[in-house]
Design a protein around this motif. Structure first.
Motif, PDB file in Angstrom:
ATOM      1  N   ARG A 254       0.820  -1.294   0.096  1.00  0.00           N
ATOM      2  CA  ARG A 254       0.075   0.135   0.114  1.00  0.00           C
ATOM      3  C   ARG A 254       0.679   1.152   0.030  1.00  0.00           C
ATOM      4  O   ARG A 254       0.565   2.166  -0.947  1.00  0.00           O
ATOM      5  N   PRO A 255       1.975   1.460   0.875  1.00  0.00           N
ATOM      6  CA  PRO A 255       2.696   2.741   0.749  1.00  0.00           C
ATOM      7  C   PRO A 255       3.584   2.887  -0.480  1.00  0.00           C
ATOM      8  O   PRO A 255       3.503   3.957  -0.799  1.00  0.00           O
ATOM      9  N   ALA A 256       3.795   1.662  -1.020  1.00  0.00           N
ATOM     10  CA  ALA A 256       4.669   1.698  -2.283  1.00  0.00           C
ATOM     11  C   ALA A 256       3.446   2.268  -3.423  1.00  0.00           C
ATOM     12  O   ALA A 256       3.771   3.093  -4.194  1.00  0.00           O
ATOM     13  N   MET A 257       2.419   1.674  -3.285  1.00  0.00           N
ATOM     14  CA  MET A 257       1.590   2.126  -4.444  1.00  0.00           C
ATOM     15  C   MET A 257       1.082   3.439  -4.293  1.00  0.00           C
ATOM     16  O   MET A 257       0.812   4.427  -5.341  1.00  0.00           O
ATOM     17  N   GLU A 258       0.862   4.074  -3.135  1.00  0.00           N
ATOM     18  CA  GLU A 258       0.441   5.447  -2.998  1.00  0.00           C
ATOM     19  C   GLU A 258       1.488   6.328  -3.302  1.00  0.00           C
ATOM     20  O   GLU A 258       1.304   7.314  -3.874  1.00  0.00           O
ATOM     21  N   ALA A 259       2.853   5.932  -3.007  1.00  0.00           N
ATOM     22  CA  ALA A 259       4.045   6.801  -3.778  1.00  0.00           C
ATOM     23  C   ALA A 259       3.815   6.761  -5.328  1.00  0.00           C
ATOM     24  O   ALA A 259       4.119   7.816  -5.799  1.00  0.00           O
ATOM     25  N   MET A 260       3.785   5.622  -5.669  1.00  0.00           N
ATOM     26  CA  MET A 260       3.544   5.464  -7.198  1.00  0.00           C
ATOM     27  C   MET A 260       2.719   6.534  -7.748  1.00  0.00           C
ATOM     28  O   MET A 260       2.800   7.144  -8.736  1.00  0.00           O
ATOM     29  N   LEU A 261       1.512   6.258  -7.198  1.00  0.00           N
ATOM     30  CA  LEU A 261       0.539   7.046  -7.572  1.00  0.00           C
ATOM     31  C   LEU A 261       0.484   8.477  -7.423  1.00  0.00           C
ATOM     32  O   LEU A 261       0.015   9.298  -8.435  1.00  0.00           O
ATOM     33  N   ALA A 262       1.154   8.807  -6.570  1.00  0.00           N
ATOM     34  CA  ALA A 262       1.433  10.185  -6.017  1.00  0.00           C
ATOM     35  C   ALA A 262       2.126  10.957  -6.835  1.00  0.00           C
ATOM     36  O   ALA A 262       1.932  11.940  -7.431  1.00  0.00           O
ATOM     37  N   ALA A 263       3.226  10.410  -7.552  1.00  0.00           N
ATOM     38  CA  ALA A 263       4.092  10.868  -8.559  1.00  0.00           C
ATOM     39  C   ALA A 263       3.419  11.272  -9.900  1.00  0.00           C
ATOM     40  O   ALA A 263       3.529  12.101 -10.755  1.00  0.00           O
ATOM     41  N   GLN A 264       2.006  10.771 -10.153  1.00  0.00           N
ATOM     42  CA  GLN A 264       0.864  11.053 -11.095  1.00  0.00           C
ATOM     43  C   GLN A 264       0.075  11.867 -10.637  1.00  0.00           C
ATOM     44  O   GLN A 264      -0.980  12.058 -11.249  1.00  0.00           O
ATOM     45  N   ALA A 265       0.009  12.305  -9.425  1.00  0.00           N
ATOM     46  CA  ALA A 265      -1.192  13.206  -8.785  1.00  0.00           C
ATOM     47  C   ALA A 265      -2.380  12.411  -8.725  1.00  0.00           C
ATOM     48  O   ALA A 265      -3.358  13.051  -8.908  1.00  0.00           O
ATOM     49  N   LEU A 266      -2.073  11.224  -8.285  1.00  0.00           N
ATOM     50  CA  LEU A 266      -3.225  10.341  -7.990  1.00  0.00           C
ATOM     51  C   LEU A 266      -3.191   9.823  -6.667  1.00  0.00           C
ATOM     52  O   LEU A 266      -2.309   9.599  -6.307  1.00  0.00           O
ATOM     53  N   GLY A 267      -4.456   9.179  -6.322  1.00  0.00           N
ATOM     54  CA  GLY A 267      -4.583   8.468  -4.875  1.00  0.00           C
ATOM     55  C   GLY A 267      -5.248   7.243  -5.189  1.00  0.00           C
ATOM     56  O   GLY A 267      -5.696   7.015  -6.417  1.00  0.00           O
ATOM     57  N   LEU A 268      -5.328   6.443  -4.274  1.00  0.00           N
ATOM     58  CA  LEU A 268      -5.900   5.250  -4.487  1.00  0.00           C
ATOM     59  C   LEU A 268      -7.368   5.237  -4.665  1.00  0.00           C
ATOM     60  O   LEU A 268      -8.133   4.509  -5.653  1.00  0.00           O
ATOM     61  N   ASP A 269      -7.990   6.424  -4.345  1.00  0.00           N
ATOM     62  CA  ASP A 269      -9.469   6.464  -4.505  1.00  0.00           C
ATOM     63  C   ASP A 269      -9.618   6.988  -5.944  1.00  0.00           C
ATOM     64  O   ASP A 269     -10.990   6.825  -6.254  1.00  0.00           O
ATOM     65  N   ASP A 270      -8.549   7.298  -6.720  1.00  0.00           N
ATOM     66  CA  ASP A 270      -8.846   7.743  -8.062  1.00  0.00           C
ATOM     67  C   ASP A 270      -8.724   6.329  -9.203  1.00  0.00           C
ATOM     68  O   ASP A 270      -8.968   6.553 -10.259  1.00  0.00           O
ATOM     69  N   VAL A 271      -8.530   5.169  -8.461  1.00  0.00           N
ATOM     70  CA  VAL A 271      -8.385   4.004  -9.320  1.00  0.00           C
ATOM     71  C   VAL A 271      -9.903   3.327  -9.324  1.00  0.00           C
ATOM     72  O   VAL A 271     -10.313   2.928  -8.214  1.00  0.00           O
ATOM     73  N   GLY A 272     -10.265   3.047 -10.513  1.00  0.00           N
ATOM     74  CA  GLY A 272     -11.535   2.445 -10.378  1.00  0.00           C
ATOM     75  C   GLY A 272     -11.668   0.856 -10.243  1.00  0.00           C
ATOM     76  O   GLY A 272     -12.460   0.113  -9.912  1.00  0.00           O
ATOM     77  N   ARG A 273     -10.399   0.389 -10.709  1.00  0.00           N
ATOM     78  CA  ARG A 273     -10.046  -0.849 -10.578  1.00  0.00           C
ATOM     79  C   ARG A 273      -8.537  -1.396 -10.628  1.00  0.00           C
ATOM     80  O   ARG A 273      -7.768  -0.753 -11.474  1.00  0.00           O
ATOM     81  N   PHE A 274      -8.092  -2.159  -9.769  1.00  0.00           N
ATOM     82  CA  PHE A 274      -6.803  -2.751  -9.693  1.00  0.00           C
ATOM     83  C   PHE A 274      -6.624  -3.999 -10.410  1.00  0.00           C
ATOM     84  O   PHE A 274      -7.441  -4.874 -10.321  1.00  0.00           O
TER      85      PHE A 274
END
Length: 351
Positions: A254-274
Motif C-alpha cells: 500500500r505505501p509503495a502504491m500510494e507513492a507511485m500514484l502520488a507521482a502521477q497526482a493520483l491516489g488510491l481513490d482515483d483508481v476504479g479497478r486494480f
C-alpha cells in the motif's frame, strides 16, 4: 517533434500450451513422487487444495516431468515450446489489430523461465514475417513483474517513435523448473501453483485502442533480493521463495502504491479497478486487504489463477484481457511484483 501524450493498447491476446492437467491429477502425481521421499510432504500437501488452482497448462506432457531432465533437455524444451507460444500469442494480437508481422517496428519479448540466445523474437522472425529492420528488445530477469514492466517499456518505446507499432510478447514456461531431485518447501509450493502461458499486445500512439497507458512506475525494496528468483542448479533454473510473501504484500504494497500514484497526482481513490498479478490465493487476499478492496473484489485474478495457475509474466495480461472484456472503468492500474523485489504499476485510461 513533440512526443504524443500516450501510447494506446490496440489489441491483447493470450495463448496456452496443449497439455492440460487438473489440480487433482497434479496432486495424485505429487503424492506418488514426493510422499515417500519428502518427510514433510503430508504437512505441505494442503498447499495444493488451498492454492486456488483448478487446472493448469504445461509445455510438455506429464511423463516428461517424471523423468530426470538436465540443462540440455530443459533448454531444448524451452526453445521449441516457448517459440510456438510466442508465435501463437503474437499472431492473435497482430490479427486483432489488423496488422501483419511486416508492420511491426519494435518487438519487446519478456521471458525469465528459460535462456535462449538468440532470443525468441529472433527465432520467430521468418515464421512471423517480421521485417529485418524491426528493433528487438528482449527483457530477462523481471519474472512475475514482467507483464507490467514489459507493458510500460512497450508504451515508452511507442511514444519515443511516433507512428511505430510495438509488439509486446510475454512467454513463460514455469513448469520447466519442476525438479524431482529438489524437495524443499519452495519446490512444493511451485509445483502447486505454477503453469505455462503467453500473452501479447500491440501498442501505438497514432491509432485507437481499448486503453491508453497514461502513467507507469516501479518500486524496488532494499535488501529483498532473496524474496523470489532463480538459482542456477546442476539441472537448470531452480525456484527461490524464501520469505512469507503474503505478509510482505500486506505490509508493504500500500505505501509503495500510494507513492507511485502520488507521482502521477493520483491516489488510491482515483483508481476504479486494480488489475493485479495473482502470485497465489493468499497474495490475492493480501492485495485486497492492503488496498481495502473487500474480499472477492479481485474476481478476474481468482478466475485466471483457477484456470491457468500462476504463469509468471503473462498472468496479469490474462487478467487485463478478462477485465477489458467485462468493461474497464475510466481508470485502472495494472500491477505485478517480481524479483528485485520490485512492484511495477501501469496506469490505464479506458477508451
Amino acid at each position: 517533434m513533440t512526443a504524443p501524450p500516450h501510447a494506446n493498447i490496440l489489441s491483447l491476446a493470450t495463448a496456452t500450451p496443449a497439455h492440460s492437467l487438473t489440480q487433482e491429477q497434479v496432486v495424485d502425481e505429487a503424492n506418488r513422487v514426493f510422499a515417500a521421499r519428502f518427510p514433510k510432504f503430508a504437512y505441505m500437501a494442503p498447499v495444493f487444495q488451498n492454492a486456488g488452482v483448478l487446472r493448469r497448462q504445461f509445455a510438455m506432457p506429464l511423463d516428461w516431468y517424471l523423468r530426470p531432465q538436465g540443462w540440455p533437455e530443459r533448454a531444448a524444451a524451452y526453445d521449441a515450446a516457448a517459440l510456438d507460444l510466442f508465435c501463437e500469442a503474437a499472431g492473435r494480437a497482430l490479427a486483432d489489430a489488423g496488422l501483419g508481422g511486416d508492420e511491426v517496428d519494435v518487438i519487446v519479448t519478456v521471458s525469465t523461465t528459460g535462456v535462449s540466445t538468440p532470443s525468441l523474437e529472433a527465432r520467430a522472425m521468418a515464421r512471423m514475417g517480421f521485417r529485418p529492420d524491426a528493433a528487438r528488445v528482449p527483457l530477462f530477469g523481471v519474472g512475475c513483474a514482467g507483464g507490467a514492466t514489459g507493458l510500460a517499456l512497450a508504451a515508452r518505446l511507442a511514444r519515443a517513435q511516433p507512428g511505430a507499432k510495438v509488439l509486446l510478447v510475454c512467454v513463460e514456461l514455469c513448469s520447466l523448473a519442476f525438479n524431482l531431485e529438489a524437495l524443499g518447501k519452495a519446490d512444493i509450493i511451485s509445483t502447486a501453483i505454477f503453469g505455462d502461458g503467453a500473452a501479447a499486445a500491440v501498442l501505438a500512439c497514432e491509432a485507437d485502442g481499448f486503453a491508453a497507458v497514461t502513467g507507469m512506475a516501479e518500486h524496488t525494496w532494499p535488501d529483498t533480493l532473496d524474496v523470489m528468483g532463480w538459482e542456477v542448479g546442476a539441472r537448470g533454473l531452480e525456484v527461490v521463495l524464501t520469505r512469507d510473501l503474503p505478509s510482505f504484500v500486506r505490509r508493504e504494497i500500500r505505501p509503495a502504491m500510494e507513492a507511485m500514484l502520488a507521482a502521477q497526482a493520483l491516489g488510491l481513490d482515483d483508481v476504479g479497478r486494480f488489475v493485479c498479478h495473482p502470485g497465489g490465493m493468499k497474495v490475492i487476499e493480501a492485495m485486497e486487504a492492503a488496498f481495502d478492496l473487500g474480499q472477492g473484489a479481485l474476481d478476474h485474478e481468482r478466475a485466471v489463477l483457477a484456470d491457468h495457475g500462476n504463469m509468471s509474466s503473462p498472468t496479469v495480461l490474462f487478467i487485463l484481457d478478462r477485465a477489458r472484456r467485462a468493461g474497464l472503468p475510466r481508470r485502472s492500474v495494472l500491477t505485478a511484483m517480481g524479483p528485485g523485489f520490485t512492484a511495477s504499476a501501469v496506469t490505464l485510461e479506458a477508451a
